[in-house]
Design a protein around this motif. Structure first.
Motif, PDB file in Angstrom:
ATOM      1  N   ARG A   1      30.793  29.969  29.574  1.00 58.33           N
ATOM      2  CA  ARG A   1      29.701  30.818  30.081  1.00 58.33           C
ATOM      3  C   ARG A   1      28.492  30.044  30.581  1.00 58.33           C
ATOM      4  O   ARG A   1      27.879  30.423  31.569  1.00 58.33           O
ATOM      5  CB  ARG A   1      29.217  31.764  28.975  1.00 58.33           C
ATOM      6  N   HIS A   2      28.119  28.968  29.869  1.00 61.76           N
ATOM      7  CA  HIS A   2      26.817  28.357  30.091  1.00 61.76           C
ATOM      8  C   HIS A   2      26.827  26.925  30.604  1.00 61.76           C
ATOM      9  O   HIS A   2      25.741  26.352  30.774  1.00 61.76           O
ATOM     10  CB  HIS A   2      26.003  28.406  28.794  1.00 61.76           C
ATOM     11  N   THR A   3      28.007  26.350  30.798  1.00 59.03           N
ATOM     12  CA  THR A   3      28.054  24.964  31.274  1.00 59.03           C
ATOM     13  C   THR A   3      29.079  24.825  32.396  1.00 59.03           C
ATOM     14  O   THR A   3      29.917  25.708  32.609  1.00 59.03           O
ATOM     15  CB  THR A   3      28.447  23.970  30.154  1.00 59.03           C
ATOM     16  N   ALA A   4      29.024  23.688  33.059  1.00 63.55           N
ATOM     17  CA  ALA A   4      30.030  23.348  34.066  1.00 63.55           C
ATOM     18  C   ALA A   4      31.102  22.436  33.477  1.00 63.55           C
ATOM     19  O   ALA A   4      31.933  21.910  34.211  1.00 63.55           O
ATOM     20  CB  ALA A   4      29.354  22.669  35.256  1.00 63.55           C
ATOM     21  N   ILE A   5      31.101  22.263  32.156  1.00 61.66           N
ATOM     22  CA  ILE A   5      32.083  21.400  31.500  1.00 61.66           C
ATOM     23  C   ILE A   5      33.494  21.932  31.742  1.00 61.66           C
ATOM     24  O   ILE A   5      34.422  21.175  31.991  1.00 61.66           O
ATOM     25  CB  ILE A   5      31.783  21.274  30.000  1.00 61.66           C
ATOM     26  N   SER A   6      33.664  23.237  31.664  1.00 60.07           N
ATOM     27  CA  SER A   6      34.943  23.878  31.980  1.00 60.07           C
ATOM     28  C   SER A   6      34.799  24.578  33.319  1.00 60.07           C
ATOM     29  O   SER A   6      33.764  25.181  33.600  1.00 60.07           O
ATOM     30  CB  SER A   6      35.304  24.910  30.910  1.00 60.07           C
ATOM     31  N   PHE A   7      35.836  24.530  34.120  1.00 60.89           N
ATOM     32  CA  PHE A   7      35.804  25.221  35.408  1.00 60.89           C
ATOM     33  C   PHE A   7      36.306  26.655  35.301  1.00 60.89           C
ATOM     34  O   PHE A   7      36.392  27.356  36.297  1.00 60.89           O
ATOM     35  CB  PHE A   7      36.604  24.449  36.450  1.00 60.89           C
ATOM     36  N   GLU A   8      36.652  27.106  34.101  1.00 62.02           N
ATOM     37  CA  GLU A   8      36.937  28.525  33.934  1.00 62.02           C
ATOM     38  C   GLU A   8      35.616  29.275  34.089  1.00 62.02           C
ATOM     39  O   GLU A   8      34.548  28.754  33.750  1.00 62.02           O
ATOM     40  CB  GLU A   8      37.556  28.816  32.563  1.00 62.02           C
ATOM     41  N   THR A   9      35.689  30.504  34.588  1.00 60.78           N
ATOM     42  CA  THR A   9      34.467  31.283  34.777  1.00 60.78           C
ATOM     43  C   THR A   9      34.359  32.444  33.799  1.00 60.78           C
ATOM     44  O   THR A   9      33.274  32.994  33.623  1.00 60.78           O
ATOM     45  CB  THR A   9      34.374  31.811  36.220  1.00 60.78           C
ATOM     46  N   GLU A  10      35.451  32.824  33.173  1.00 63.71           N
ATOM     47  CA  GLU A  10      35.463  33.872  32.151  1.00 63.71           C
ATOM     48  C   GLU A  10      36.115  33.316  30.893  1.00 63.71           C
ATOM     49  O   GLU A  10      37.226  32.794  30.952  1.00 63.71           O
ATOM     50  CB  GLU A  10      36.247  35.101  32.621  1.00 63.71           C
ATOM     51  N   PRO A  11      35.441  33.426  29.761  1.00 57.06           N
ATOM     52  CA  PRO A  11      36.041  32.911  28.529  1.00 57.06           C
ATOM     53  C   PRO A  11      37.326  33.665  28.180  1.00 57.06           C
ATOM     54  O   PRO A  11      37.371  34.892  28.296  1.00 57.06           O
ATOM     55  CB  PRO A  11      34.979  33.175  27.461  1.00 57.06           C
ATOM     56  N   PRO A  12      38.355  32.953  27.760  1.00 57.42           N
ATOM     57  CA  PRO A  12      39.572  33.635  27.338  1.00 57.42           C
ATOM     58  C   PRO A  12      39.332  34.412  26.045  1.00 57.42           C
ATOM     59  O   PRO A  12      38.551  33.995  25.193  1.00 57.42           O
ATOM     60  CB  PRO A  12      40.582  32.506  27.125  1.00 57.42           C
ATOM     61  N   SER A  13      40.014  35.520  25.918  1.00 54.36           N
ATOM     62  CA  SER A  13      39.935  36.319  24.695  1.00 54.36           C
ATOM     63  C   SER A  13      40.655  35.587  23.562  1.00 54.36           C
ATOM     64  O   SER A  13      41.386  34.617  23.779  1.00 54.36           O
ATOM     65  CB  SER A  13      40.606  37.672  24.914  1.00 54.36           C
ATOM     66  N   GLU A  14      40.478  36.095  22.366  1.00 55.99           N
ATOM     67  CA  GLU A  14      41.200  35.549  21.223  1.00 55.99           C
ATOM     68  C   GLU A  14      42.710  35.638  21.456  1.00 55.99           C
ATOM     69  O   GLU A  14      43.448  34.691  21.165  1.00 55.99           O
ATOM     70  CB  GLU A  14      40.815  36.298  19.950  1.00 55.99           C
TER      71      GLU A  14
ATOM     72  N   ALA B   1      35.737  30.926  20.011  1.00 52.22           N
ATOM     73  CA  ALA B   1      34.292  30.928  19.771  1.00 52.22           C
ATOM     74  C   ALA B   1      33.646  29.596  20.176  1.00 52.22           C
ATOM     75  O   ALA B   1      32.506  29.580  20.644  1.00 52.22           O
ATOM     76  CB  ALA B   1      34.003  31.233  18.303  1.00 52.22           C
ATOM     77  N   ILE B   2      34.349  28.495  20.005  1.00 46.19           N
ATOM     78  CA  ILE B   2      33.841  27.181  20.449  1.00 46.19           C
ATOM     79  C   ILE B   2      33.816  27.125  21.970  1.00 46.19           C
ATOM     80  O   ILE B   2      32.856  26.650  22.575  1.00 46.19           O
ATOM     81  CB  ILE B   2      34.711  26.040  19.877  1.00 46.19           C
ATOM     82  N   TYR B   3      34.871  27.621  22.584  1.00 44.82           N
ATOM     83  CA  TYR B   3      35.049  27.484  24.025  1.00 44.82           C
ATOM     84  C   TYR B   3      34.205  28.459  24.843  1.00 44.82           C
ATOM     85  O   TYR B   3      33.728  28.112  25.930  1.00 44.82           O
ATOM     86  CB  TYR B   3      36.539  27.654  24.338  1.00 44.82           C
ATOM     87  N   ALA B   4      33.972  29.656  24.351  1.00 40.81           N
ATOM     88  CA  ALA B   4      33.280  30.695  25.130  1.00 40.81           C
ATOM     89  C   ALA B   4      31.916  30.253  25.654  1.00 40.81           C
ATOM     90  O   ALA B   4      31.635  30.422  26.849  1.00 40.81           O
ATOM     91  CB  ALA B   4      33.171  31.989  24.324  1.00 40.81           C
ATOM     92  N   PRO B   5      31.021  29.694  24.833  1.00 38.99           N
ATOM     93  CA  PRO B   5      29.725  29.288  25.391  1.00 38.99           C
ATOM     94  C   PRO B   5      29.834  28.134  26.388  1.00 38.99           C
ATOM     95  O   PRO B   5      29.013  28.021  27.295  1.00 38.99           O
ATOM     96  CB  PRO B   5      28.898  28.891  24.160  1.00 38.99           C
ATOM     97  N   ILE B   6      30.839  27.307  26.231  1.00 38.36           N
ATOM     98  CA  ILE B   6      31.064  26.222  27.194  1.00 38.36           C
ATOM     99  C   ILE B   6      31.431  26.822  28.547  1.00 38.36           C
ATOM    100  O   ILE B   6      30.922  26.398  29.584  1.00 38.36           O
ATOM    101  CB  ILE B   6      32.152  25.257  26.665  1.00 38.36           C
TER     102      ILE B   6
ATOM    103  N   TYR C   1      37.225  19.594  22.800  1.00 37.05           N
ATOM    104  CA  TYR C   1      35.998  20.397  22.760  1.00 37.05           C
ATOM    105  C   TYR C   1      35.488  20.412  21.334  1.00 37.05           C
ATOM    106  O   TYR C   1      36.266  20.533  20.386  1.00 37.05           O
ATOM    107  CB  TYR C   1      36.250  21.840  23.215  1.00 37.05           C
ATOM    108  N   VAL C   2      34.172  20.332  21.194  1.00 32.50           N
ATOM    109  CA  VAL C   2      33.540  20.285  19.877  1.00 32.50           C
ATOM    110  C   VAL C   2      32.507  21.407  19.783  1.00 32.50           C
ATOM    111  O   VAL C   2      31.756  21.647  20.741  1.00 32.50           O
ATOM    112  CB  VAL C   2      32.881  18.904  19.640  1.00 32.50           C
ATOM    113  N   ARG C   3      32.485  22.052  18.630  1.00 29.61           N
ATOM    114  CA  ARG C   3      31.508  23.112  18.370  1.00 29.61           C
ATOM    115  C   ARG C   3      30.097  22.546  18.560  1.00 29.61           C
ATOM    116  O   ARG C   3      29.809  21.409  18.163  1.00 29.61           O
ATOM    117  CB  ARG C   3      31.706  23.616  16.939  1.00 29.61           C
ATOM    118  N   ASP C   4      29.219  23.329  19.157  1.00 28.49           N
ATOM    119  CA  ASP C   4      27.883  22.870  19.521  1.00 28.49           C
ATOM    120  C   ASP C   4      27.147  22.198  18.359  1.00 28.49           C
ATOM    121  O   ASP C   4      26.589  21.119  18.513  1.00 28.49           O
ATOM    122  CB  ASP C   4      27.063  24.042  20.078  1.00 28.49           C
TER     123      ASP C   4
END
Length: 180
Positions: free
Chosen positions: A23-36, A16-21, A86-89
């Protein structure tokens, strides 16, 4: 704030912390959030040999996480690690990242690692400030190395010495053993 070793059951909060990063930022170079489930696998795989830590806020919720990974595969790199935080928004700017590194970096040194590296997608003033406050020094920049959110992105690299590097290391780093 409490910092502890992650457990696989932290996967939902970490995802849940990582998914918006992702989806919405270039902080991570992943393009699809990993599932739980994928995050659970990542935690388990990392904890088999390296630390993965979480910081809990006053309510006991995961406010951030940090982990180490192998820097490179070749044997001569075995004393170096890459680190990530990574830190929660809603928890940014409250010392979560600093607390995680205050636990993770000495732990890595105790395990026998000599150098830690951090790659930061640029621009990211907050991450640069966190890493430099933790003692990392800028090394250089991979220019236009990733394409995300419609733009070419740079990645800066920072390094921190964890232990002295005089002479040959006595042994290979010890594998991390997660508390039970």
């Amino acid at each position: 704030m409490k910092v502890r070793t992650a457990i696989p059951d932290d996967a939902a909060a970490i995802a849940a912390i990582y998914a918006p990063i992702v989806r919405h930022t270039a902080i991570s170079f992943e393009t699809e959030p990993p599932s739980e489930a994928e995050m659970r696998e990542r935690i388990e795989k990392t904890l088999a040999s390296l630390p993965w830590l979480v910081a809990e806020d006053a309510a006991g919720e995961v406010a951030g996480y940090a982990y180490a990974s192998r820097h490179r595969e070749r044997a001569a790199y075995q004393w170096s690690v890459d680190v990530t935080v990574y830190v929660r928004d809603d928890a940014r700017g409250q010392g979560v990242g600093r607390a995680l590194y205050e636990h993770l970096l000495p732990l890595l040194a105790a395990l026998g690692y000599h150098q830690a590296f951090a790659g930061i997608a640029l621009p990211n003033a907050g991450s640069v400030a966190l890493h430099e406050a933790a003692g990392f020094a800028a090394l250089g920049v991979y220019r236009r190395v990733g394409f995300k959110l419609g733009q070419w992105r740079d990645v800066g690299w920072w390094q921190k010495a964890l232990r002295p590097t005089d002479g040959a290391p006595p042994t290979a780093p010890h594998p991390f053993s997660a508390p039970r």
